[in-house]
Every structure is written in structure tokens, then in C-alpha cells.
Design a protein around this motif. Structure first.
Motif, mmCIF file in Angstrom:
data_model
loop_
_atom_site.group_PDB
_atom_site.id
_atom_site.type_symbol
_atom_site.label_atom_id
_atom_site.label_comp_id
_atom_site.label_asym_id
_atom_site.label_seq_id
_atom_site.Cartn_x
_atom_site.Cartn_y
_atom_site.Cartn_z
ATOM 1 N N PHE A 1 10.442 22.096 -18.799
ATOM 2 C CA PHE A 1 9.286 22.916 -19.155
ATOM 3 C C PHE A 1 9.571 23.553 -20.510
ATOM 4 N N ARG A 2 8.526 24.079 -21.127
ATOM 5 C CA ARG A 2 8.711 24.827 -22.361
ATOM 6 C C ARG A 2 7.723 25.979 -22.418
ATOM 7 N N GLN A 3 8.127 26.989 -23.170
ATOM 8 C CA GLN A 3 7.267 28.154 -23.342
ATOM 9 C C GLN A 3 7.370 28.644 -24.771
ATOM 10 N N ALA A 4 6.248 28.600 -25.463
ATOM 11 C CA ALA A 4 6.157 29.118 -26.819
ATOM 12 C C ALA A 4 5.754 30.588 -26.757
ATOM 13 N N PRO A 5 6.061 31.364 -27.788
ATOM 14 C CA PRO A 5 5.702 32.781 -27.788
ATOM 15 C C PRO A 5 4.204 32.977 -27.570
ATOM 16 N N GLY A 6 3.868 33.834 -26.638
ATOM 17 C CA GLY A 6 2.478 34.142 -26.369
ATOM 18 C C GLY A 6 1.731 33.111 -25.559
ATOM 19 N N LYS A 7 2.434 32.100 -25.093
ATOM 20 C CA LYS A 7 1.785 31.043 -24.312
ATOM 21 C C LYS A 7 2.405 30.926 -22.931
ATOM 22 N N ASP A 8 1.666 30.301 -22.033
ATOM 23 C CA ASP A 8 2.181 30.055 -20.688
ATOM 24 C C ASP A 8 3.245 28.956 -20.724
ATOM 25 N N ARG A 9 4.096 28.976 -19.721
ATOM 26 C CA ARG A 9 5.077 27.913 -19.591
ATOM 27 C C ARG A 9 4.360 26.631 -19.193
ATOM 28 N N GLU A 10 4.691 25.526 -19.840
ATOM 29 C CA GLU A 10 4.025 24.261 -19.550
ATOM 30 C C GLU A 10 5.044 23.179 -19.205
ATOM 31 N N GLY A 11 4.637 22.312 -18.307
ATOM 32 C CA GLY A 11 5.474 21.188 -17.932
ATOM 33 C C GLY A 11 5.479 20.136 -19.023
ATOM 34 N N VAL A 12 6.652 19.648 -19.370
ATOM 35 C CA VAL A 12 6.808 18.654 -20.424
ATOM 36 C C VAL A 12 7.071 17.272 -19.831
ATOM 37 N N ALA A 13 8.027 17.195 -18.916
ATOM 38 C CA ALA A 13 8.400 15.913 -18.332
ATOM 39 C C ALA A 13 9.094 16.155 -17.003
ATOM 40 N N SER A 14 8.975 15.181 -16.118
ATOM 41 C CA SER A 14 9.560 15.301 -14.780
ATOM 42 C C SER A 14 10.069 13.946 -14.329
ATOM 43 N N ILE A 15 11.090 13.967 -13.471
ATOM 44 C CA ILE A 15 11.675 12.728 -12.985
ATOM 45 C C ILE A 15 12.189 12.949 -11.572
ATOM 46 N N ASN A 16 12.278 11.889 -10.786
ATOM 47 C CA ASN A 16 12.745 12.086 -9.415
ATOM 48 C C ASN A 16 14.269 12.037 -9.332
ATOM 49 N N GLU A 17 14.779 12.196 -8.131
ATOM 50 C CA GLU A 17 16.214 12.389 -7.950
ATOM 51 C C GLU A 17 17.048 11.152 -8.231
ATOM 52 N N ILE A 18 16.419 9.985 -8.342
ATOM 53 C CA ILE A 18 17.185 8.786 -8.662
ATOM 54 C C ILE A 18 16.896 8.318 -10.088
ATOM 55 N N GLY A 19 16.197 9.170 -10.838
ATOM 56 C CA GLY A 19 15.981 8.865 -12.247
ATOM 57 C C GLY A 19 14.855 7.906 -12.530
ATOM 58 N N THR A 20 13.912 7.836 -11.617
ATOM 59 C CA THR A 20 12.753 6.984 -11.829
ATOM 60 C C THR A 20 11.479 7.807 -11.698
ATOM 61 N N ASN A 21 10.351 7.109 -11.840
ATOM 62 C CA ASN A 21 9.046 7.735 -11.665
ATOM 63 C C ASN A 21 8.853 8.954 -12.570
ATOM 64 N N PRO A 22 8.985 8.778 -13.886
ATOM 65 C CA PRO A 22 8.794 9.914 -14.781
ATOM 66 C C PRO A 22 7.322 10.232 -15.015
ATOM 67 N N TYR A 23 7.066 11.476 -15.307
ATOM 68 C CA TYR A 23 5.747 11.941 -15.726
ATOM 69 C C TYR A 23 5.914 12.751 -17.009
ATOM 70 N N TYR A 24 4.894 12.662 -17.876
ATOM 71 C CA TYR A 24 4.948 13.359 -19.149
ATOM 72 C C TYR A 24 3.640 14.088 -19.419
ATOM 73 N N ALA A 25 3.746 15.212 -20.103
ATOM 74 C CA ALA A 25 2.558 15.857 -20.620
ATOM 75 C C ALA A 25 1.966 14.973 -21.718
ATOM 76 N N ASP A 26 0.654 14.995 -21.832
ATOM 77 C CA ASP A 26 -0.009 14.168 -22.844
ATOM 78 C C ASP A 26 0.505 14.470 -24.256
ATOM 79 N N SER A 27 0.850 15.714 -24.488
ATOM 80 C CA SER A 27 1.264 16.135 -25.825
ATOM 81 C C SER A 27 2.600 15.533 -26.264
ATOM 82 N N VAL A 28 3.378 14.993 -25.319
ATOM 83 C CA VAL A 28 4.698 14.467 -25.682
ATOM 84 C C VAL A 28 4.847 12.985 -25.367
#
Length: 124
Positions: free
Chosen positions: A34-61
Motif C-alpha cells: 500500500f502507499r499513502q501520500a501526504p493528505g491522501k488516503d492509503r491506497e492499495g498498490v499491489a497484492s499477491i497470494n501466499e505462493i506468489g501467484t495471482n497478483p493484482y495491481y492498481a490501475d495507476s501502476v
């Protein structure tokens, strides 16, 4: 408590790259950045499961960032390429406490354990 320790933040110029690392304790559920810029809400950037597959990404990245997991080293990574000034933020590693559904993989509420954060600053 699951200790999560982020490493690798820093300052780069636009167009540059950085790789963030998060040392886990062999945690075996979904992990995310996740990331949080000053004055902004925390946003999810990328996620992955416990075996390192099935990633998800925010559109911005999408196409610029890659999340990966090395279970042998108990380390989560975020490779960031073509960095932009708008990527400037505090970046956090997070782990869920159990399985979470697709709607929650990039939502703050889906995660229970958090690292202390590492700063990424991109200058134009």
C-alpha cells in the motif's frame, strides 16, 4: 503479531526505478503493498497470494510495478519502474490474517498486519 519490515525506499528522479523489500516471518496468507501520500488516503498498490501467484495491481501502476514473493527468503518485493512524481508516498507492506475475497485484495480493510513504512520520493 506478524513482524513486517520494509526496506529499499529512497529518492529517485522521474523515470527511475526502485525495488522495495518486505521481510516477513514466513507468513502464509495474502500479502500486499500500500502507499499513502501526504493528505491522501492509503491506497492499495499491489497484492499477491501466499505462493506468489495471482497478483493484482492498481490501475495507476499496471505495467510499471511488479509484485513478487520469495518464500525461501521470507521476502516480498515491489519492483517499481518508470517512476513518476505522483508515485511519491510512504509505502507499506501488509499481510492479511486469513483468506480474503477478491473485492478486498487492494483494500486496507482486508489486511491486519502492517509494517512501519518506507518513503519513496520521485522528483521531476
Amino acid at each position: 503479531q506478524v513482524p513486517l519490515v520494509e526496506l529499499g525506499g529512497g529518492s529517485v528522479q522521474a523515470g527511475g526505478s526502485l525495488r522495495l523489500s518486505c521481510v516477513t516471518s514466513g507468513y502464509n496468507n495474502r500479502l500486499a503493498w500500500f502507499r499513502q501520500a501526504p493528505g491522501k488516503d492509503r491506497e492499495g498498490v499491489a497484492s499477491i497470494n501466499e505462493i506468489g501467484t495471482n497478483p493484482y495491481y492498481a490501475d495507476s501502476v499496471k505495467g510499471r510495478f511488479t509484485i513478487s514473493l520469495d518464500n525461501a527468503k521470507n521476502t516480498l518485493y515491489l519492483q517499481m519502474l518508470s517512476l513518476k512524481p505522483e508515485d511519491t508516498a510512504m509505502y507499506y507492506c501488509a499481510a492479511s490474517r486469513g483468506s480474503i475475497g477478491r473485492p478486498w485484495v487492494l483494500k486496507e480493510a482486508g489486511y491486519y498486519y502492517w509494517g512501519q513504512g518506507t518513503q519513496v520520493t520521485v522528483s521531476s
